[in-house]
Write a protein that holds these residues in place. Structure first.
Motif, PDB file in Angstrom:
ATOM      1  N   GLY A   1       0.785  -1.227   0.000  1.00 12.86           N
ATOM      2  CA  GLY A   1       0.000   0.000   0.000  1.00 12.86           C
ATOM      3  C   GLY A   1       0.812   1.268   0.000  1.00 12.86           C
ATOM      4  O   GLY A   1       0.286   2.356   0.245  1.00 12.86           O
ATOM      5  N   LYS A   2       2.137   1.150  -0.281  1.00 11.45           N
ATOM      6  CA  LYS A   2       2.998   2.332  -0.263  1.00 11.45           C
ATOM      7  C   LYS A   2       3.769   2.467  -1.581  1.00 11.45           C
ATOM      8  O   LYS A   2       4.319   1.487  -2.101  1.00 11.45           O
ATOM      9  N   ALA A   3       3.823   3.688  -2.112  1.00 14.61           N
ATOM     10  CA  ALA A   3       4.579   3.956  -3.332  1.00 14.61           C
ATOM     11  C   ALA A   3       5.108   5.384  -3.293  1.00 14.61           C
ATOM     12  O   ALA A   3       4.481   6.272  -2.709  1.00 14.61           O
TER      13      ALA A   3
ATOM     14  N   GLY B   1      11.495   0.246   1.392  1.00 19.85           N
ATOM     15  CA  GLY B   1      10.433  -0.751   1.473  1.00 19.85           C
ATOM     16  C   GLY B   1       9.131  -0.410   0.775  1.00 19.85           C
ATOM     17  O   GLY B   1       8.105  -1.029   1.067  1.00 19.85           O
ATOM     18  N   VAL B   2       9.153   0.553  -0.161  1.00 19.80           N
ATOM     19  CA  VAL B   2       7.917   0.855  -0.893  1.00 19.80           C
ATOM     20  C   VAL B   2       7.706  -0.177  -1.994  1.00 19.80           C
ATOM     21  O   VAL B   2       8.629  -0.883  -2.407  1.00 19.80           O
ATOM     22  N   ASP B   3       6.481  -0.263  -2.479  1.00 27.88           N
ATOM     23  CA  ASP B   3       6.158  -1.244  -3.513  1.00 27.88           C
ATOM     24  C   ASP B   3       6.787  -0.888  -4.858  1.00 27.88           C
ATOM     25  O   ASP B   3       7.155  -1.773  -5.633  1.00 27.88           O
ATOM     26  N   TYR B   4       6.895   0.409  -5.143  1.00 31.85           N
ATOM     27  CA  TYR B   4       7.518   0.854  -6.381  1.00 31.85           C
ATOM     28  C   TYR B   4       7.799   2.350  -6.306  1.00 31.85           C
ATOM     29  O   TYR B   4       7.257   3.059  -5.441  1.00 31.85           O
ATOM     30  N   VAL B   5       8.644   2.808  -7.212  1.00 26.34           N
ATOM     31  CA  VAL B   5       8.914   4.240  -7.388  1.00 26.34           C
ATOM     32  C   VAL B   5       8.525   4.596  -8.819  1.00 26.34           C
ATOM     33  O   VAL B   5       8.907   3.896  -9.768  1.00 26.34           O
TER      34      VAL B   5
ATOM     35  N   LYS C   1      16.463   2.265  -4.118  1.00 29.34           N
ATOM     36  CA  LYS C   1      16.631   1.490  -2.880  1.00 29.34           C
ATOM     37  C   LYS C   1      16.006   0.105  -2.982  1.00 29.34           C
ATOM     38  O   LYS C   1      15.414  -0.406  -2.035  1.00 29.34           O
ATOM     39  N   GLY C   2      16.106  -0.481  -4.157  1.00 32.09           N
ATOM     40  CA  GLY C   2      15.630  -1.845  -4.368  1.00 32.09           C
ATOM     41  C   GLY C   2      14.194  -1.970  -4.814  1.00 32.09           C
ATOM     42  O   GLY C   2      13.754  -3.056  -5.188  1.00 32.09           O
ATOM     43  N   ALA C   3      13.436  -0.884  -4.781  1.00 29.57           N
ATOM     44  CA  ALA C   3      12.040  -0.937  -5.222  1.00 29.57           C
ATOM     45  C   ALA C   3      11.978  -0.948  -6.744  1.00 29.57           C
ATOM     46  O   ALA C   3      12.808  -0.328  -7.413  1.00 29.57           O
TER      47      ALA C   3
END
Length: 362
Positions: free
Chosen positions: A94-96, A143-147, A167-169
């Motif tokens: 639920g985070k982007a 830790g976001v789902d995507y950028v 950062k890996g997203a």
């Protein structure tokens, strides 16, 4: 002019198409390869159309060197349909994070905020979107789902020249206005999406290139045409696809390939942009506010010394055989969109007109 009674079309989209593509479509309009019908008339389930569909995807895969672990979806709704589809499919926690460098990335962020926690990692509004942020200016969360970013900003004339560290997203990129203009490394992105009507074809088609591991079982309450897993399983044919727009995208992609591919497109686009931008930089009549290093090779936005002269410029450019040079309604001024299909001669014609206009109105 480019051909009898044709103008130099500097529209931001729908935009100019390669003349060769238009002539091929004209030749095939009434009877596609002996089928006895137009592509507009044939069933999307027919073997003839399936060949068109498959070849369009295959050509895009070759051009962009798309890895085997990515799916190509050819969907309705252009890029705007994907503003919500991306959030509905990719927001697992639920985070982007959204990087806002212009109008369309702002619209994408606003749409995604309906479905989850959207953080603006950078907002260029304070500098009127004339600048692409450096890595240090990005406030990307862990830790976001995507950028999400928009690679090229048609209204303000800026373009990314690097791929940011997320950062890996997974990085999600709207490439509507610069796809097929240069080589890219698709593997650096989780999702690439684009409306076709700027640099790839005609309006109505959205192309989505998505890494397979990001195609998850869809949530129960999302519209079926936004379900990436359903559309991937049905090879974009859950329902009737935007059939003619896909055909046109295939013709444009084949034209790009025949011209020498994305390396040749990049060479041509750099040459065209340099001609126009170098003239603007040396002129003390025109104002070209976009920062060096952030400038788009696809869209060049500038002004004359006054709004009255801007209007006069547009009016006289039409009389001189050009069209769609009026700037976007949000910013005014003048904008030249010089996508793949705009010839060097067209840009040269514009620059010569600009020189004459400057001499007469200084």
């Amino acid at each position: 002019m480019t051909d009898q009674k044709r103008v130099y079309n500097f529209a931001a989209g729908p935009s100019t198409l390669p003349l060769e593509v238009l002539k091929t479509a004209q030749e095939q309009m009434l009877n596609y390869k002996g089928s006895g019908m137009s592509v507009m008339e044939m069933s999307h389930r027919s073997s003839t159309y399936q060949e068109i569909f498959d070849e369009t995807k295959a050509t895009l895969k070759r051009l962009l060197k798309i890895p085997d672990n990515y799916k190509i979806l050819l969907l309705h709704g252009g890029a705007t349909q994907q503003f919500s589809a991306i959030a509905l499919n990719l927001m697992q926690t639920g985070k982007a994070d959204y990087i806002v460098t212009g109008s369309f990335s702002g619209k994408a962020a606003k749409e995604a905020a309906k479905f989850g926690d959207v953080h603006i990692a950078y907002d260029g509004k304070a500098n009127n979107y004339t600048h692409i942020p450096t890595q240090d200016e990005l406030d990307i969360r862990e830790g976001v789902d995507y950028v999400h970013l928009c690679e090229n900003n048609t209204i303000y004339g800026t373009e990314w020249n690097y791929v940011p560290d997320t950062k890996g997203a997974p990085l999600v990129a709207d490439m509507s206005s610069d796809i097929l203009s240069r080589p890219i490394d698709v593997s650096q992105y989780g999702v690439i999406y684009a409306g076709a009507q700027k640099n790839m074809g005609i309006a109505g088609l959205g192309v989505v290139i998505i890494r397979e591991d990001l195609i998850k079982p869809h949530k129960a309450n999302i519209p079926v045409l936004a379900e990436y897993d359903t559309m991937a399983a049905k090879d974009s044919m859950y329902n009737t696809p935007p059939a003619y727009a896909i055909y046109m995208a295939g013709l444009v992609a084949k034209w790009v390939e025949d011209q020498g591919g994305l390396e040749e497109m990049a060479r041509r686009n750099e040459k065209k942009a340099k001609l126009l931008q170098d003239y603007l930089d040396q002129s003390d009549f025109y104002n070209y506010p976009t920062e060096v290093g952030s400038r788009s090779r696809m869209n060049v936005a500038f002004t004359t010394p006054s709004k009255e002269l801007d209007a006069k410029f547009v009016k006289e450019s039409i009389a001189a055989g050009m069209t769609n040079l009026k700037g976007h309604r949000l910013v005014g001024g003048i904008r030249a969109s010089i996508y793949n299909a705009m010839t060097y001669e067209g840009v040269e014609y514009l620059v010569n007109f600009m020189k004459k206009f400057e001499e007469e109105n200084k």
